[in-house]
Design a protein around this motif. Sequence first.
Motif, mmCIF file in Angstrom:
data_model
loop_
_atom_site.group_PDB
_atom_site.id
_atom_site.type_symbol
_atom_site.label_atom_id
_atom_site.label_comp_id
_atom_site.label_asym_id
_atom_site.label_seq_id
_atom_site.Cartn_x
_atom_site.Cartn_y
_atom_site.Cartn_z
ATOM 1 N N VAL A 23 0.865 -1.129 0.199
ATOM 2 C CA VAL A 23 -0.590 -0.347 -0.107
ATOM 3 C C VAL A 23 1.047 1.219 -0.062
ATOM 4 O O VAL A 23 0.491 1.986 -0.056
ATOM 5 C CB VAL A 23 -1.194 -0.188 1.294
ATOM 6 N N ASN A 24 1.798 1.143 0.383
ATOM 7 C CA ASN A 24 2.775 2.416 1.205
ATOM 8 C C ASN A 24 3.665 2.572 -1.001
ATOM 9 O O ASN A 24 4.337 3.668 0.230
ATOM 10 C CB ASN A 24 3.494 2.545 2.402
ATOM 11 N N ARG A 25 4.448 1.895 -0.862
ATOM 12 C CA ARG A 25 5.314 1.959 -1.945
ATOM 13 C C ARG A 25 4.947 2.534 -2.925
ATOM 14 O O ARG A 25 3.428 2.751 -3.095
ATOM 15 C CB ARG A 25 5.646 0.117 -2.245
ATOM 16 N N SER A 26 5.724 3.692 -3.582
ATOM 17 C CA SER A 26 5.585 4.748 -4.657
ATOM 18 C C SER A 26 5.894 3.397 -5.567
ATOM 19 O O SER A 26 6.833 2.767 -5.830
ATOM 20 C CB SER A 26 6.040 6.028 -4.133
ATOM 21 N N PRO A 27 5.163 3.998 -6.838
ATOM 22 C CA PRO A 27 5.037 3.869 -8.190
ATOM 23 C C PRO A 27 6.882 4.212 -8.408
ATOM 24 O O PRO A 27 6.899 5.011 -8.649
ATOM 25 C CB PRO A 27 4.005 3.565 -8.838
ATOM 26 N N PHE A 103 5.569 14.371 -10.782
ATOM 27 C CA PHE A 103 5.019 14.987 -11.542
ATOM 28 C C PHE A 103 4.305 13.504 -12.494
ATOM 29 O O PHE A 103 2.722 12.970 -12.625
ATOM 30 C CB PHE A 103 5.025 15.738 -13.087
ATOM 31 N N ASP A 104 5.422 13.014 -13.301
ATOM 32 C CA ASP A 104 4.547 11.399 -13.634
ATOM 33 C C ASP A 104 3.710 10.865 -12.645
ATOM 34 O O ASP A 104 3.267 9.541 -13.098
ATOM 35 C CB ASP A 104 6.007 11.225 -13.933
ATOM 36 N N ARG A 105 3.922 10.701 -11.284
ATOM 37 C CA ARG A 105 3.673 9.498 -10.466
ATOM 38 C C ARG A 105 1.836 9.760 -10.343
ATOM 39 O O ARG A 105 1.146 9.115 -9.639
ATOM 40 C CB ARG A 105 4.555 9.217 -9.530
ATOM 41 N N ALA A 106 2.046 11.361 -10.202
ATOM 42 C CA ALA A 106 0.704 11.772 -9.484
ATOM 43 C C ALA A 106 -0.289 11.439 -10.875
ATOM 44 O O ALA A 106 -1.476 11.138 -11.258
ATOM 45 C CB ALA A 106 0.902 13.443 -9.368
ATOM 46 N N VAL A 107 0.563 11.964 -11.994
ATOM 47 C CA VAL A 107 -0.623 12.386 -13.428
ATOM 48 C C VAL A 107 -0.975 10.423 -14.339
ATOM 49 O O VAL A 107 -2.037 9.968 -14.074
ATOM 50 C CB VAL A 107 0.375 13.171 -14.426
ATOM 51 N N ARG A 108 0.247 10.116 -14.069
ATOM 52 C CA ARG A 108 0.057 8.156 -14.483
ATOM 53 C C ARG A 108 -0.119 7.350 -13.403
ATOM 54 O O ARG A 108 -0.556 6.295 -14.606
ATOM 55 C CB ARG A 108 1.415 7.968 -15.448
ATOM 56 N N HIS A 109 -0.347 7.680 -11.993
ATOM 57 C CA HIS A 109 -0.379 6.844 -11.048
ATOM 58 C C HIS A 109 -1.080 7.453 -10.246
ATOM 59 O O HIS A 109 -1.566 6.086 -8.929
ATOM 60 C CB HIS A 109 0.306 6.171 -10.450
ATOM 61 N N VAL A 111 -0.649 8.728 -7.464
ATOM 62 C CA VAL A 111 0.321 8.875 -5.934
ATOM 63 C C VAL A 111 0.718 10.179 -5.935
ATOM 64 O O VAL A 111 2.085 10.431 -7.356
ATOM 65 C CB VAL A 111 1.019 7.534 -5.978
ATOM 66 N N THR A 112 0.651 10.695 -4.532
ATOM 67 C CA THR A 112 1.754 12.170 -5.109
ATOM 68 C C THR A 112 2.424 12.256 -4.153
ATOM 69 O O THR A 112 3.127 11.086 -3.416
ATOM 70 C CB THR A 112 0.627 13.200 -4.075
ATOM 71 N N PRO A 113 3.095 13.046 -3.777
ATOM 72 C CA PRO A 113 4.890 12.914 -3.286
ATOM 73 C C PRO A 113 4.730 12.362 -2.255
ATOM 74 O O PRO A 113 5.991 11.687 -2.101
ATOM 75 C CB PRO A 113 5.550 14.308 -3.791
#
Length: 447
Positions: A23-27, A103-109, A111-113
């Motif tokens: 759950v906590n891992r970032s893409p 930005f990429d993680r927020a837009v495509r996945h 998930v915020t920083p």
Amino acid sequence: MKRFLLVLLAIVIVVGGGLTWFVNRSPSSPFDTAAASIPASADLVQRGEMVARQADCVACHSTPDSKPFVGGLEMGTPLGSIFATNITPDRETGIGNYSLADFDRAVRHGVTPGGRRLYPAMPYPSYVKMTDDDVQALYAFFMNGVRPANQANRPSGIGWPLNMRWPLALWNAVFVDANTYVSKPQQDEQWNRGAYLVQGAGHCGACHTPRSVAMNEKASDETSSLFLSGALLDGWYAPSLRQDHNTGLGRWSEEDIFQFLKNGRNQHAVVFGSMTEAYNNSTQFMTDDDLRAISHYLKSLPGDPARDSSPWSDTTATSISAAGSNRTPGAQTYAARCSFCHGPDGKGQNQWIPPLAGAASSLIGHTDSQVNVTLNGSSRVVTAGVPDAYRMPPFREQLSDQQIADVLTYVRSTWGNRGSAVRAEDVKALREHTDPATSNPIILQMR
């Protein structure tokens, strides 16, 4: 027994720890190793602005009275209201501190920083198909082509425990295909470009594809007949974009689709509801080549004969005589309130005022779109900064629930139309749900 409890505890710890890690891992992002500051040329910023147009970012991240991209737009969900966020490059309240990878993680996945999961009202299940180049260009535009604005984000109206966002990690794992678009070698370049725009930045499926009880889109591309087959969303029914004769684009040519996206109107229809915002902010700014690619792709999607077992034809559409009309509930209201614009034969006025005879909204089972636009009218269609002179006025104050139900039932059963009847209680429900005095998200939502 003690040994059993110890084993059970160990299992809980292992499984719980694994779930917590998941759950906590970032893409991961292809930009994880990119420099913190990336020079952006004028050409890259300009290209990013076009990607933002394709994705219609301004419609959701602005309000009619706000600066661009500062957020605040209220959007209704089954759990409660959420509010679009500030995506200007302001360092305190916006995304000014985002790296390209953030930005990429927020837009495509989604998930915020800080690891916060975004609700899929942010259409990252579609944006995940965007290419690395388009994401980089989009980042360059937001960081260099948008003015920062210090405006705090509004908290959601979803209460505890439903506001916990960790389950979204599991939702994403089940329902989101985390891969960029892959061209189909059996299709030509124009088809693939259209498919990429429709499935990715354009996120057409977010409105036009039906959703399951888990609120996921039931299909993400043309391999399923459910993709773009029409869906009810926020008080509007987004019609099929497939080649369904009655309820979709089966009677539209590629040129018709192109003209609708380019000009907001054609001989079959004029944009209304949420599509008005998509046209005003997005499609009219796209290149002709991209619009023709979208048209080419949509024209290739087969319809479902089960949805159109009895195809509508202009030759079978017959007007009710004046004597017969007077005896039909709703006919007199139509003659007094509607016929001047839409015509006694329901054929409208060329491309300026849309026909009701044979319109998809008159042939589908869902009545929401026609009830909504009759109650609340339609927004101005703005082309090249100039509002049009014709629009559907609201009849909320002029007509009762029963009168609206009767006139729409008349429209939906005349000139060869075979839509279901409209009930007064349906009108009442939508009247209450879209009351402008309540700032209801249905009225405010733009996509």
